[in-house]
Write a protein that holds these residues in place. Structure first.
Motif, PDB file in Angstrom:
ATOM      1  N   GLY A  78       1.416 -12.923 -15.092  1.00 59.28           N
ATOM      2  CA  GLY A  78       1.407 -12.531 -13.693  1.00 59.28           C
ATOM      3  C   GLY A  78       1.321 -11.033 -13.544  1.00 59.28           C
ATOM      4  N   TYR A  79       1.183 -10.613 -12.294  1.00 57.91           N
ATOM      5  CA  TYR A  79       1.138  -9.185 -12.017  1.00 57.91           C
ATOM      6  C   TYR A  79       1.534  -8.909 -10.578  1.00 57.91           C
ATOM      7  N   VAL A  80       1.909  -7.685 -10.341  1.00 65.30           N
ATOM      8  CA  VAL A  80       2.066  -7.166  -8.991  1.00 65.30           C
ATOM      9  C   VAL A  80       1.266  -5.870  -8.943  1.00 65.30           C
ATOM     10  N   SER A  81       0.531  -5.680  -7.848  1.00 67.60           N
ATOM     11  CA  SER A  81      -0.268  -4.467  -7.710  1.00 67.60           C
ATOM     12  C   SER A  81       0.095  -3.783  -6.395  1.00 67.60           C
ATOM     13  N   ALA A  82       0.017  -2.460  -6.414  1.00 68.23           N
ATOM     14  CA  ALA A  82       0.330  -1.665  -5.225  1.00 68.23           C
ATOM     15  C   ALA A  82      -0.446  -0.359  -5.294  1.00 68.23           C
ATOM     16  N   ARG A 124       5.793  -1.998   1.250  1.00 68.76           N
ATOM     17  CA  ARG A 124       5.414  -2.885   2.342  1.00 68.76           C
ATOM     18  C   ARG A 124       4.184  -3.688   1.947  1.00 68.76           C
ATOM     19  N   TRP A 125       4.046  -4.836   2.614  1.00 66.32           N
ATOM     20  CA  TRP A 125       2.945  -5.731   2.305  1.00 66.32           C
ATOM     21  C   TRP A 125       2.766  -6.721   3.443  1.00 66.32           C
ATOM     22  N   VAL A 149       4.435   5.860   0.482  1.00 65.81           N
ATOM     23  CA  VAL A 149       4.870   4.470   0.486  1.00 65.81           C
ATOM     24  C   VAL A 149       4.104   3.747  -0.608  1.00 65.81           C
ATOM     25  N   LEU A 150       4.617   2.605  -1.002  1.00 74.25           N
ATOM     26  CA  LEU A 150       3.880   1.714  -1.898  1.00 74.25           C
ATOM     27  C   LEU A 150       3.399   0.543  -1.056  1.00 74.25           C
ATOM     28  N   ASP A 151       2.091   0.398  -0.948  1.00 70.77           N
ATOM     29  CA  ASP A 151       1.506  -0.740  -0.257  1.00 70.77           C
ATOM     30  C   ASP A 151       1.201  -1.806  -1.299  1.00 70.77           C
ATOM     31  N   LEU A 152       2.012  -2.850  -1.322  1.00 74.52           N
ATOM     32  CA  LEU A 152       1.833  -3.946  -2.259  1.00 74.52           C
ATOM     33  C   LEU A 152       0.547  -4.675  -1.895  1.00 74.52           C
ATOM     34  N   ASP A 153      -0.304  -4.879  -2.875  1.00 70.42           N
ATOM     35  CA  ASP A 153      -1.576  -5.556  -2.650  1.00 70.42           C
ATOM     36  C   ASP A 153      -1.455  -7.031  -3.015  1.00 70.42           C
ATOM     37  N   ASP A 154      -1.087  -7.318  -4.246  1.00 72.33           N
ATOM     38  CA  ASP A 154      -0.972  -8.700  -4.709  1.00 72.33           C
ATOM     39  C   ASP A 154       0.286  -8.898  -5.531  1.00 72.33           C
ATOM     40  N   LEU A 155       0.850 -10.079  -5.382  1.00 65.89           N
ATOM     41  CA  LEU A 155       1.860 -10.588  -6.300  1.00 65.89           C
ATOM     42  C   LEU A 155       1.328 -11.938  -6.741  1.00 65.89           C
TER      43      LEU A 155
END
Length: 166
Positions: free
Chosen positions: A72-76, A125-126, A88-94
Protein backbone atom coordinates in the motif's frame (compact mmCIF):
# COMPACT_ATOMS: atom_id res chain seq x y z
CA UNK A 1 11.79 12.92 8.11
CA UNK A 2 14.64 10.59 7.44
CA UNK A 3 14.52 7.75 4.98
CA UNK A 4 14.89 5.26 7.83
CA UNK A 5 12.01 2.77 8.02
CA UNK A 6 9.23 3.59 10.45
CA UNK A 7 7.92 0.48 12.10
CA UNK A 8 5.46 -0.35 14.83
CA UNK A 9 5.56 -3.42 17.02
CA UNK A 10 2.07 -4.51 15.90
CA UNK A 11 2.87 -6.05 12.51
CA UNK A 12 5.63 -7.03 10.11
CA UNK A 13 4.90 -3.95 8.00
CA UNK A 14 7.57 -1.37 7.27
CA UNK A 15 6.65 2.14 6.16
CA UNK A 16 9.24 4.13 4.25
CA UNK A 17 9.43 7.05 1.89
CA UNK A 18 9.40 6.02 -1.76
CA UNK A 19 12.44 6.86 -3.85
CA UNK A 20 12.91 7.03 -7.63
CA UNK A 21 13.95 3.37 -7.44
CA UNK A 22 10.33 2.58 -6.50
CA UNK A 23 8.95 4.03 -9.74
CA UNK A 24 7.55 0.75 -11.11
CA UNK A 25 5.77 -0.22 -7.89
CA UNK A 26 4.31 3.25 -7.27
CA UNK A 27 3.06 3.53 -10.86
CA UNK A 28 1.46 0.08 -10.60
CA UNK A 29 -0.38 0.94 -7.40
CA UNK A 30 -1.59 4.27 -8.82
CA UNK A 31 -3.10 2.33 -11.73
CA UNK A 32 -4.62 -0.16 -9.26
CA UNK A 33 -6.37 2.49 -7.18
CA UNK A 34 -7.58 4.27 -10.31
CA UNK A 35 -9.04 1.00 -11.63
CA UNK A 36 -10.59 0.29 -8.20
CA UNK A 37 -12.31 3.70 -8.40
CA UNK A 38 -13.35 3.21 -12.06
CA UNK A 39 -10.99 6.04 -13.02
CA UNK A 40 -8.32 4.15 -14.99
CA UNK A 41 -8.78 6.44 -18.00
CA UNK A 42 -7.83 9.41 -15.81
CA UNK A 43 -4.26 8.20 -15.18
CA UNK A 44 -1.98 9.96 -17.67
CA UNK A 45 1.43 9.68 -15.99
CA UNK A 46 3.70 7.22 -17.79
CA UNK A 47 5.80 4.98 -15.56
CA UNK A 48 9.06 6.71 -16.49
CA UNK A 49 7.69 10.11 -15.39
CA UNK A 50 7.26 8.76 -11.86
CA UNK A 51 11.04 8.72 -11.48
CA UNK A 52 11.14 12.53 -11.71
CA UNK A 53 8.05 12.98 -9.57
CA UNK A 54 9.53 10.91 -6.76
CA UNK A 55 12.64 13.12 -6.82
CA UNK A 56 10.61 16.26 -6.10
CA UNK A 57 10.77 17.30 -2.44
CA UNK A 58 7.12 18.39 -2.29
CA UNK A 59 5.91 14.98 -3.49
CA UNK A 60 5.47 12.60 -0.57
CA UNK A 61 4.83 8.92 -1.23
CA UNK A 62 5.10 6.57 1.72
CA UNK A 63 5.16 2.85 0.93
CA UNK A 64 3.95 0.08 3.18
CA UNK A 65 5.90 -3.13 2.70
CA UNK A 66 5.37 -6.57 4.14
CA UNK A 67 8.18 -9.07 3.62
CA UNK A 68 9.74 -6.68 1.10
CA UNK A 69 6.62 -6.46 -1.10
CA UNK A 70 4.64 -3.23 -1.45
CA UNK A 71 1.16 -3.62 0.05
CA UNK A 72 0.00 0.00 0.00
CA UNK A 73 0.87 3.65 -0.09
CA UNK A 74 -0.19 7.10 0.92
CA UNK A 75 0.67 10.08 -1.26
CA UNK A 76 0.53 13.80 -0.53
CA UNK A 77 1.75 17.08 -1.93
CA UNK A 78 3.28 19.69 0.32
CA UNK A 79 2.13 23.13 -0.73
CA UNK A 80 1.72 26.68 0.47
CA UNK A 81 -1.56 27.59 2.13
CA UNK A 82 -2.08 31.30 1.57
CA UNK A 83 -4.53 31.80 4.44
CA UNK A 84 -1.98 30.72 7.02
CA UNK A 85 1.24 31.56 5.21
CA UNK A 86 2.46 28.07 6.02
CA UNK A 87 2.49 24.75 4.26
CA UNK A 88 -0.11 21.99 4.30
CA UNK A 89 -0.01 18.39 3.18
CA UNK A 90 -2.73 17.65 0.65
CA UNK A 91 -3.27 13.90 0.81
CA UNK A 92 -3.85 12.55 -2.68
CA UNK A 93 -4.32 8.80 -2.24
CA UNK A 94 -4.44 6.22 0.49
CA UNK A 95 -4.39 2.74 -1.01
CA UNK A 96 -3.99 -0.73 0.44
CA UNK A 97 -3.86 -3.71 -1.87
CA UNK A 98 -6.55 -6.40 -1.61
CA UNK A 99 -5.54 -9.11 0.82
CA UNK A 100 -3.89 -6.55 3.08
CA UNK A 101 -6.94 -4.42 3.87
CA UNK A 102 -8.39 -4.44 7.38
CA UNK A 103 -5.00 -5.44 8.81
CA UNK A 104 -3.98 -1.99 10.08
CA UNK A 105 -1.90 -1.02 7.04
CA UNK A 106 -4.02 2.04 6.21
CA UNK A 107 -3.85 3.24 9.79
CA UNK A 108 -0.09 2.72 9.82
CA UNK A 109 0.28 4.71 6.59
CA UNK A 110 -1.78 7.57 8.02
CA UNK A 111 0.27 7.47 11.24
CA UNK A 112 3.47 7.67 9.17
CA UNK A 113 2.11 10.70 7.30
CA UNK A 114 1.20 12.29 10.64
CA UNK A 115 4.74 11.59 11.87
CA UNK A 116 6.06 13.42 8.82
CA UNK A 117 3.75 16.41 9.39
CA UNK A 118 4.07 16.67 13.19
CA UNK A 119 7.46 18.44 13.55
CA UNK A 120 6.13 21.44 11.62
CA UNK A 121 2.52 21.03 12.78
CA UNK A 122 1.34 20.82 9.15
CA UNK A 123 -2.37 20.49 8.51
CA UNK A 124 -3.17 17.32 6.54
CA UNK A 125 -6.27 17.54 4.40
CA UNK A 126 -7.96 15.43 1.77
CA UNK A 127 -11.24 14.63 0.08
CA UNK A 128 -13.25 11.49 -0.27
CA UNK A 129 -16.17 10.56 -2.48
CA UNK A 130 -19.58 11.20 -0.94
CA UNK A 131 -20.61 7.58 -1.44
CA UNK A 132 -17.40 6.08 0.01
CA UNK A 133 -18.88 5.33 3.41
CA UNK A 134 -16.10 2.89 4.37
CA UNK A 135 -13.45 5.56 3.86
CA UNK A 136 -15.48 8.10 5.81
CA UNK A 137 -15.87 5.65 8.70
CA UNK A 138 -12.11 4.93 8.63
CA UNK A 139 -11.20 8.63 8.68
CA UNK A 140 -13.64 9.36 11.50
CA UNK A 141 -12.03 6.57 13.56
CA UNK A 142 -8.71 8.40 13.08
CA UNK A 143 -10.32 11.55 14.48
CA UNK A 144 -10.54 13.45 11.18
CA UNK A 145 -13.16 16.14 10.75
CA UNK A 146 -15.37 15.50 7.74
CA UNK A 147 -17.31 18.35 6.19
CA UNK A 148 -19.13 18.57 2.89
CA UNK A 149 -17.50 20.55 0.12
CA UNK A 150 -17.89 20.64 -3.62
CA UNK A 151 -14.75 19.81 -5.59
CA UNK A 152 -14.51 21.68 -8.88
CA UNK A 153 -12.26 20.87 -11.82
CA UNK A 154 -11.66 23.09 -14.84
CA UNK A 155 -10.05 21.40 -17.82
CA UNK A 156 -7.97 23.28 -20.41
CA UNK A 157 -10.49 22.33 -23.10
CA UNK A 158 -13.19 24.20 -21.19
CA UNK A 159 -11.34 27.19 -19.74
CA UNK A 160 -9.55 27.75 -23.05
CA UNK A 161 -12.66 29.52 -24.33
CA UNK A 162 -11.97 32.32 -21.82
CA UNK A 163 -8.31 32.75 -22.71
CA UNK A 164 -7.79 35.80 -24.97
CA UNK A 165 -6.41 34.98 -28.40
CA UNK A 166 -7.64 31.38 -28.44
Amino acid sequence: MTDAPMTAPTAAVVIRRATPADTTEVAAMVREIAAHEDQAASVHVPDDQWHGLLERPEVVVLLAERDGAAVGYVSAIRRLHLWTGGDVLDLDDLYVRPGHRDTGVGRRLMAALATLAAPEQLLIRWGTEVDNIDAQRFYRRLGATLRPKILAAWTPAVYGALVPGR
